[in-house]
Design a protein around this motif. Structure first.
Motif, PDB file in Angstrom:
ATOM      1  N   LEU A   7      68.595  67.431  44.748  1.00  0.00           N
ATOM      2  CA  LEU A   7      68.802  66.058  45.189  1.00  0.00           C
ATOM      3  C   LEU A   7      70.098  65.940  45.999  1.00  0.00           C
ATOM      4  N   GLU A  10      69.693  67.671  49.423  1.00  0.00           N
ATOM      5  CA  GLU A  10      68.893  66.889  50.369  1.00  0.00           C
ATOM      6  C   GLU A  10      69.634  65.615  50.782  1.00  0.00           C
ATOM      7  N   PHE A  11      70.313  64.988  49.844  1.00  0.00           N
ATOM      8  CA  PHE A  11      71.075  63.772  50.126  1.00  0.00           C
ATOM      9  C   PHE A  11      72.140  64.038  51.191  1.00  0.00           C
ATOM     10  N   GLU A  12      72.827  65.152  51.070  1.00  0.00           N
ATOM     11  CA  GLU A  12      73.895  65.497  52.016  1.00  0.00           C
ATOM     12  C   GLU A  12      73.384  65.672  53.438  1.00  0.00           C
ATOM     13  N   LYS A  19      71.492  57.400  53.513  1.00  0.00           N
ATOM     14  CA  LYS A  19      72.183  57.570  52.224  1.00  0.00           C
ATOM     15  C   LYS A  19      72.339  56.222  51.538  1.00  0.00           C
ATOM     16  N   VAL A  22      69.100  55.287  49.969  1.00  0.00           N
ATOM     17  CA  VAL A  22      68.885  56.042  48.734  1.00  0.00           C
ATOM     18  C   VAL A  22      69.655  55.392  47.593  1.00  0.00           C
TER      19      VAL A  22
END
Length: 57
Positions: A7, A10-12, A19, A22
């Protein structure tokens, strides 16, 4: 790879605006869970109101 690691990885990769989306979604899920738990507790209290009144005496 652990789920949390994936997670974060992938977030980065996301652009800043995604972001934020999310984070908003995570907050939505937390609020939904809180509402679900509250509804469950309200149902338990309603179903056992008479017994709870007796215990309160």
């Amino acid at each position: 790879m652990r789920l949390a690691e994936k997670l974060v990885q992938e977030f980065e990769k996301l652009p800043e605006e995604k972001k934020k989306e999310v984070i908003d979604f995570v907050e939505f899920l937390k609020q939904k869970d809180k509402k679900d738990k509250q509804a469950l507790m309200d149902g338990i209290i309603d179903e056992n109101a008479e017994a709870l009144r007796e215990l309160a005496k």
